[in-house]
Enzyme design. Structure first.
Site, mmCIF file in Angstrom:
data_model
loop_
_atom_site.group_PDB
_atom_site.id
_atom_site.type_symbol
_atom_site.label_atom_id
_atom_site.label_comp_id
_atom_site.label_asym_id
_atom_site.label_seq_id
_atom_site.Cartn_x
_atom_site.Cartn_y
_atom_site.Cartn_z
ATOM 1 N N ALA A 9 0.686 -1.076 -0.238
ATOM 2 C CA ALA A 9 0.266 -0.287 0.380
ATOM 3 C C ALA A 9 0.610 0.906 0.069
ATOM 4 C CB ALA A 9 -0.579 -0.172 1.103
ATOM 5 N N VAL A 10 1.309 1.331 -1.088
ATOM 6 C CA VAL A 10 2.841 2.124 -0.800
ATOM 7 C C VAL A 10 2.285 3.599 -1.392
ATOM 8 C CG1 VAL A 10 4.610 2.926 -2.419
ATOM 9 C CG2 VAL A 10 5.044 0.534 -1.506
ATOM 10 N N LEU B 223 1.929 5.302 -4.728
ATOM 11 C CA LEU B 223 2.389 6.315 -5.046
ATOM 12 C C LEU B 223 3.663 7.560 -4.645
ATOM 13 C CD1 LEU B 223 -0.324 6.610 -7.496
ATOM 14 C CD2 LEU B 223 1.361 5.264 -7.886
ATOM 15 N N ASN C 236 5.416 5.785 -16.034
ATOM 16 C CA ASN C 236 3.924 5.038 -16.099
ATOM 17 C C ASN C 236 3.913 6.213 -14.948
ATOM 18 O OD1 ASN C 236 2.580 4.343 -13.238
ATOM 19 N ND2 ASN C 236 2.470 2.052 -13.834
ATOM 20 N N ASN D 277 -1.221 4.379 -15.494
ATOM 21 C CA ASN D 277 -1.793 3.734 -14.692
ATOM 22 C C ASN D 277 -3.294 3.722 -14.506
ATOM 23 O OD1 ASN D 277 -1.620 1.951 -12.671
ATOM 24 N ND2 ASN D 277 0.306 2.815 -11.326
ATOM 25 N N CYS E 203 -4.397 1.370 -10.255
ATOM 26 C CA CYS E 203 -3.137 1.998 -8.571
ATOM 27 C C CYS E 203 -4.951 1.961 -7.283
ATOM 28 C CB CYS E 203 -2.515 2.834 -8.903
ATOM 29 S SG CYS E 203 -1.719 2.766 -7.027
ATOM 30 N N ASN F 122 -2.748 -5.148 -12.982
ATOM 31 C CA ASN F 122 -1.634 -4.274 -11.468
ATOM 32 C C ASN F 122 -2.436 -5.386 -10.476
ATOM 33 O OD1 ASN F 122 -1.144 -2.502 -9.655
ATOM 34 N ND2 ASN F 122 -1.803 -0.617 -11.298
ATOM 35 N N GLY G 183 2.303 -10.001 -13.615
ATOM 36 C CA GLY G 183 1.751 -10.935 -12.660
ATOM 37 C C GLY G 183 2.093 -12.327 -11.938
#
Lengths: 255, 305
Positions: free
Chosen positions: B70-71, B73, B99, B127, B130, B192, B243
């Site tokens: 759960a960075v 961005l 990206n 993207n 996310c 993703n 993936g």
């Protein structure tokens, strides 16, 4: 020093108590010049439950023997698996990683404070300080007598002071309540241990205007600054514990 | 010599192994471990218009055969990128793909316009998937109207190659692939991360500060592969498979199912040399199987033979 990924051979696995052990590792190539505070990303076995590497501090280095030690506390499946390794087993490491503790200035009085398994990086740091002409005091805190791990080694690098929470050895209480903190004056404190202990030492140091560096142990995925998972909130924003740390000056942390 | 190259329109890639955004930093983090010029391309860490600090710690949790992140961005924004990072990535000797992410459609447009002027960036990966930002991100990629709109608007201002990164957190990913293809996307990349969560039983707290996060790693591979196969059979533009690719064999599954290329993601955390090892493995496989061009195996399982 370039980071490397390498298979190393286990040449020793010494169990200190029920939940701590020291792995000694050696490789075919010359080990790097470690800096105190650095760590390795250890590949466990790649099984579904131990998918990621485990960040472990460099505990001690023997250049003559071309070997080094990592001190590990069993905390989960990964470290449990590592505890069963024996001589000759192969372990894959990415190392050396992270920054390091800074060297004190001349004539500074230095104190190392460690708690539980957090004492791991302090032995190598102590040897490094000694080699550079410093005689640090070492204050180690444990829960009880049974948790005390190989502290004899620390006597070779400085004066050792012990606290246990139950008083079974040394002074009873926490490191922050040890009498040495009032009896002696320090210019610089290096600390590694449980989060609450490091915060208490950080507060003590700030209050007394003592330079204080702590080594953080955040959850990590890559260890090389790519995933940005191991961040810590600092005055410079979120920084990665793996490349901007693990050692931080407490004045830079938003504690 | 076998031909490993593939193309998105007139943009040539020397081989089909790219690194996935957010798993390879800006490339230089891996300098000690591999020669990035060997790779087909690098998709840089996601960039936003303004700097972002990302989500609070903890942002990561290990899960069976994978991890949640759960960075959110975290990045220093496009100004910093142009000034300090772009000059560094110029001479990587491989295709550098940016990206891009936004909270509003205007963010994506502004970013695309800026990046269109960066000579050495031949493509962007849009993207819209996310899962870790409160606004934008996956919201665009899980609504067909929004996905269409953001692709159309970016296409209107961006003249180079436009790759749209799709979210797996939808009922039918094929619909999204078709919509972005209709709006002029040159390629789609998928998947993703899958939205997931984990609870720390000892502390009786969610493992992530955001409670939910994106699942990646081998755990998602069968889902990703199924989606790549579905999409590859539904669109004409090249599909980039992502993936849980850990080995060359994993990568080959995606190629055989119809992906023209792959992105290596989480594997780089465990073995920073994964991407080049996967590339070598693919090359050896092609030779051993007696093929001379990678295109011969792309979508192989979908042919009647």
């Amino acid at each position: 020093m370039a980071k490397r990924i390498e298979d190393l051979k286990v040449i020793g696995n010494k169990h200190l108590n029920n939940d701590s052990f020291i792995l000694e590792l050696s490789g075919n190539t010359k080990i790097p010049d470690f800096k105190p505070g650095q760590f390795a990303q250890v590949r466990v076995d790649g099984s579904p439950d131990t998918f990621l590497r485990r960040p472990i501090s460099i505990h001690d280095v023997d250049y003559g023997k071309n070997a080094f030690k990592i001190l590990i506390q069993i905390a989960g499946m990964g470290t449990k698996t590592l505890s069963k390794l024996g001589n000759g087993d192969i372990l894959n490491l990415i190392y050396p990683l992270g920054n390091s503790f800074s060297l004190p200035s001349l004539n500074e009085q230095v104190l190392l404070v460690g708690g539980g398994c957090g004492i791991a990086p302090l032995l190598f740091l102590g040897r490094y300080l000694k080699a550079n002409g410093f005689l640090p005091d070492i204050l180690l805190g444990f829960r009880n007598n049974a948790r005390i791990i190989e502290f004899e080694e620390y006597h070779t690098i400085g004066n050792v002071f012990i606290t246990t929470e139950d008083g079974s050895m040394g002074e009873k209480g926490y490191v922050t309540s040890h009498t040495v903190l009032t009896a002696r004056q320090y210019n610089r404190i290096y600390c590694c241990g449980p989060y609450t202990m490091m915060k208490a030492i950080a507060a003590y140091s700030k209050n007394k205007n003592i330079i204080c560096e702590v080594s953080l142990e955040n959850l990590m995925a890559c260890g090389i600054g790519a995933c940005m998972c191991c961040i810590v909130d600092t005055v410079k924003g979120n920084l990665c514990t793996c490349i901007d740390g693990p050692v931080f000056n407490v004045n830079d942390l938003k504690w | 010599m076998v031909n490993l190259g593939f193309s998105i329109g007139d943009l040539h890639f020397k081989n089909p192994v790219l690194t996935a955004s957010g798993t390879f930093g800006y490339g230089s983090e891996f300098d000690d471990f591999l020669d990035v010029s060997k790779l087909g391309g690098i998709v840089l860490k996601g960039t936003t218009l303004e700097p972002r600090e990302g989500n609070l710690y903890p942002r990561m949790a290990e899960t069976p055969s994978g991890m949640l992140n759960a960075v959110g961005l975290q990045n220093k924004g496009i100004d910093y990128f142009e000034k300090f990072i772009y000059p560094r990535v110029l001479n990587y000797g491989t295709n550098i793909i940016m990206n891009i992410n936004g909270s509003y459609i205007e963010d994506y447009i502004a970013l695309a316009e800026r990046i269109n002027k960066l000579e050495r960036i031949p493509a962007i990966e849009l993207n819209i998937s996310c899962p870790n930002v409160k606004m934008g991100g996956m919201a665009f990629g899980t609504n067909l109207t929004s996905a269409r709109e953001v692709t159309r608007e970016v296409r209107a201002v961006y003249s180079k190659k436009l790759i749209v990164k799709l979210s797996p957190n939808v009922t039918n990913i094929v619909d999204f692939a078709r919509v972005v293809e209709e709006e002029g996307a040159d390629s789609v990349s998928l998947i993703n991360t899958l939205l997931g969560m984990s609870v720390d039983v000892t502390n009786m707290r969610p493992a992530l500060s955001t409670i939910t996060g994106g699942l990646s790693g081998p755990a998602v591979k069968p889902v990703a592969l199924r989606m790549v196969w579905q999409v590859a059979n539904a669109v004409r533009i090249p599909v980039i498979g992502i993936g849980g690719i850990m080995s060359f064999s994993d990568a080959l599954e995606f190629l055989l199912a119809g992906a023209s290329a792959v992105q290596v993601g989480t594997a780089s955390f465990i073995d920073p040399q994964s991407s080049v090892k996967i590339l070598e493995g693919i090359e050896n496989y092609i030779i051993k199987k007696g093929f001379s061009d990678i295109k011969e195996i792309v979508g192989y399982i979908n042919r009647s033979n």
